[in-house]
Design an enzyme around this catalytic site. Sequence first.
Site, PDB file in Angstrom:
ATOM      1  N   ARG A   1      31.436  35.879  53.448  1.00  0.00           N
ATOM      2  CA  ARG A   1      31.551  35.268  54.784  1.00  0.00           C
ATOM      3  C   ARG A   1      32.619  36.004  55.576  1.00  0.00           C
ATOM      4  NH1 ARG A   1      36.615  33.200  54.057  1.00  0.00           N
ATOM      5  NH2 ARG A   1      37.087  32.530  51.952  1.00  0.00           N
TER       6      ARG A   1
ATOM      7  N   LYS B   1      32.086  33.111  39.357  1.00  0.00           N
ATOM      8  CA  LYS B   1      33.036  34.211  39.187  1.00  0.00           C
ATOM      9  C   LYS B   1      32.685  35.157  38.051  1.00  0.00           C
ATOM     10  CE  LYS B   1      36.931  32.610  41.632  1.00  0.00           C
ATOM     11  NZ  LYS B   1      38.364  32.818  41.792  1.00  0.00           N
TER      12      LYS B   1
END
Lengths: 171, 171, 461, 461
Positions: D291, D116
Amino acid sequence: MSETRSEDNQDEALVGGEPSGKGRGSLPLDDVSRIVDLLRESGVGEIQVRQGELEISVKAKPEAPAPQRVPEVEASSREPASQPEPQAEANGLHAVRSPLVGTFYRAPAPGEEPYVEVGDTVMVGQPICIVEAMKLMNEIPADVSGEVVEILADNAGGVEYDQPLFRLRPE
Amino acid sequence: MSETRSEDNQDEALVGGEPSGKGRGSLPLDDVSRIVDLLRESGVGEIQVRQGELEISVKAKPEAPAPQRVPEVEASSREPASQPEPQAEANGLHAVRSPLVGTFYRAPAPGEEPYVEVGDTVMVGQPICIVEAMKLMNEIPADVSGEVVEILADNAGGVEYDQPLFRLRPE
Amino acid sequence: MIGKVLVANRGEIALRVIRACRELGIRSVAVYSTADSDSLHRMLADEAVCIGPPPASGSYLNIPAIISAAELTGADAIHPGYGFLAENARFAEICERVGVKFVGPSSRVISMMGDKSAARRAAREAGVPVTPGSDGVCANAAEAKRVGAEVGYPLVVKASAGGGGKGMRVVEAESKLDAAFTEASREAGAAFGDGSVYIERYLQDLRHIEVQVLSEAGGKTAAFPERDCSIQRRYQKLLEESPAPGLPDDARRGMMDAAASLVDALGYEGAGTVEFVYSGGEFFFIEMNTRLQVEHPVTEMVTGVDLVAEQLRIASGEGMGVPEGAAVPDGHAIEFRINAEDPRRNFLPQAGSVEFYNPPGGPGVRVDSHLYAGYKVPPHYDSLLAKLIVFATDRETAIRRGLRALDEFAIAGVETTLPLHLAILEDEDFRRGGVSTSFLSRRELRNDEGLLRLVSVGAPE
Amino acid sequence: MIGKVLVANRGEIALRVIRACRELGIRSVAVYSTADSDSLHRMLADEAVCIGPPPASGSYLNIPAIISAAELTGADAIHPGYGFLAENARFAEICERVGVKFVGPSSRVISMMGDKSAARRAAREAGVPVTPGSDGVCANAAEAKRVGAEVGYPLVVKASAGGGGKGMRVVEAESKLDAAFTEASREAGAAFGDGSVYIERYLQDLRHIEVQVLSEAGGKTAAFPERDCSIQRRYQKLLEESPAPGLPDDARRGMMDAAASLVDALGYEGAGTVEFVYSGGEFFFIEMNTRLQVEHPVTEMVTGVDLVAEQLRIASGEGMGVPEGAAVPDGHAIEFRINAEDPRRNFLPQAGSVEFYNPPGGPGVRVDSHLYAGYKVPPHYDSLLAKLIVFATDRETAIRRGLRALDEFAIAGVETTLPLHLAILEDEDFRRGGVSTSFLSRRELRNDEGLLRLVSVGAPE
């Protein structure tokens, strides 16, 4: 229901015009009864025994396959008026059903006496109520003779096709 | 089906005017009872015995209705490799199944002898084949001791997880 | 807005209307025969009234029962769906008389369009091209011969009150006209109680192309991009698509404009369909259906318009809400009628229990159906079980999506037309697009290792 | 075009990919665990390979088994769906190494976006606004305090490897930072094997808005109109819609441009989602999902783009086929996640047999589901049973369509979130639109004569 084949044979024999007792004797009901017991105790599905002229066949009741149903929670409809009412009819009562959609009236005209009350005895063909549709007053006759046991529809209320209106105890 | 046939016979007998009671005697209920027991213990679906005049037929109750399935015609998939093979295992045989997806080899290396042949006896833990996955050669051991009865996968062919590779007759 | 609508129909179209009502906040009343007491339309409506026994004559065609049900439930309006009473002028008139709004045009318009020669006259007067032929009914064979000399042979004799091929004869030469005229008239009389016939030029290799309209009766009118319904079996539509493959833009505009002119001339209210034959670049009016059609979803998919919601808005006296872009097709849609008929046994109708039912899902797939697992298909009504509609950006993608969705569609217990549709989509001429109404009659169904395949027979198109 | 794709997933998303393959003429290979041998994805794929026992670790997360299945079946490519191995950089790397095309971005990009703080850095470098906070990981509490003085309080300490609220602490004042830092770091270490944490300004009343992208890796990039995913329960999305209600056009354009810049800077390939928080007119990058997402259908409905088909086209090295108009939302779509959880019993997960299943149909309704009547929901995997997506011209119509379709949706045998969605659609604030991610946490579910209803608790938003 445990059906027994020998019962059917009996009928056929009688129909065949040979109601003679010769050689037929009485039915071996004790044997049938014992086979029925055996079936029930054993939990098997079917037993057939044949010996010479005698044949006994006993079958278990089919398992009631749970009918696929749309779950209640999804359906918003009212109770079916047209469902048979096995309870009442099993008690030997008869339902007079509405032959059409319309408004149910117990009396021939406003202010007049009702055609029938609970406890009255009616004859086949005797008018017992009115179902109004399209401004036409349709007198509905009793389809059996007997005693009025219950009045199922509300005066001046709507009734569906096939909805039970009265319960009669046939004579 | 025997039901209708015997009924017809009965009819014919009556029509034929030979309603003789000969051979009725009492029913062999002990025999019936033993056949019922045999049916229940064996788990088979139906037993019929006929000897001369006597015929006994016992059927198990039908299984609970088959679960709803997508009809075969809609599914394009291959036969499940992972389905149990009750036939083989009911015969007392044991299936050695693949613990992983990969390529099945019967020999440790090309040109070498296969680990086992049909008729060989193997011990628990003894390597009986290789399943190659991701360039790793995984030796698969027998999980019971016994005789190799059948080799179910093709050399150098693909095998799925849980696919039966060998059938052994356990000692 | 109307507050409560009685849906005078059954099956998928009853569901379609009930769904639209629910989305508009209108209460719905289902009517059902005793054969339909386990039906989804009964279960999904807000209220339901049993109106009669299984035969349609005693229930779904029983006008007094339906009007009584509307009065009992306090419905403001009746939506007739398609079939049954949808084009029954008397029913519309009775609705008008008892003060229940009939969702559709006036009984006058229904009546006029139901008379084929009157409809042809109305179309001609509105400037819509009609097939060359007699000016209305032909009184006798002699008049037919005079008309035949003008329009030429082959020609076709058609029942004025007709439909479905009944009371229809193709005549190759004048010598055969007398006999054909008499036969057609007799057949029409027997089938429709009206033996009047008219004459048209017989068009070959024609395509059935139709235009959906919506009109506010004197207010706005919208005509939508066409539907091609040329895939038919014995005059029954099986597969419909929009837009019509390969149709030139000017033909599309021409048909849409013609349809709008007719509708305006009639003072038409609600949804309707103007049907044309299209042949060799020309189009001619055939008839107008004054109701919603089975195949309306393909138009909905390519225009984004909810035709049933618009019907209800128009019937409520509210303006219709049709966006500007709806006059141009956006993408391509195909509808497959899944009927309870066995294509392997000469389309033998099927009834019985639906043991398993799993409709296809995923992108670009719409299913309109009243089926569920355990539902019993009654033998009393028509065979339509489900409509599968696929939508994609272009026809080729829609066909591939159709193959995918038909393959996924699982119905067990009754045979259906699913395998026929797979065979149609595999046909080379169909894939090229623009086939004529004789597509199916020129092909035989062959069983090819369990799959159906269409094989051409006779002359090429 | 790729010739054969192995679908490394199960449930509805495996079906979604298999459907796209079939429509593109690509052969599909399903993999399944022994718990899924009766699953639709196994039945509808062209081939199927059993890869392991029920626990996902032995099957759907079993990289060697999946790679072996691809090799055995000769698959050219692997589509990972979402969840399981979809964001596993090692899996993507192994695919690259063994020469099977991974349908998605490179392992390098997956790895970077999975970290992150690295993702925040990449976003900042691409000119994408990120929430004010630490420049990557905070080494210790002292550094955290220096950052805190800049960004102000309240702030939030977050796990760098985290997600789902684990290793996260909201800090109201500097005096509480030490303790929160230590706790968050310990929790992150336990949950993810990596105790690094970073610091961000704590935004209140924020909305979760995300942008779908497609990119050809150095070629074309397309960013699509946003999805609003603010209806969440314990950080799990439940309902998503597109476009975001009331979002100003300039905010939409800003987010779409920001997402496109990030994707271009990364050399991204395939489909992905850039997630933002939106609060008080400002938007800040949260993370990127490399994705396909559960909620991708809402974007498909408002753009007409088949995102899975485009993924496969891009992976095949063919150009993507995105029409011009797809940058502007056309209509409104809402997705409802129908989970096997009992909303009346604190969302207790359900497993067991689906006794009856009848999905809704009709216009504007799409269902993506692997259910069928008789299917057994295994206890081993996530609880998503079906996605219901409704589409209409505007949000109000879509909501009414959603109510209609949810009401029709019949699933018996397991409890589901269907009644929760009905309750959400009845909520006044939801209907007004633009609620924050605290929508559900500020409400209680009440049982109102069998129907669920949401009742506000605590402070108003």
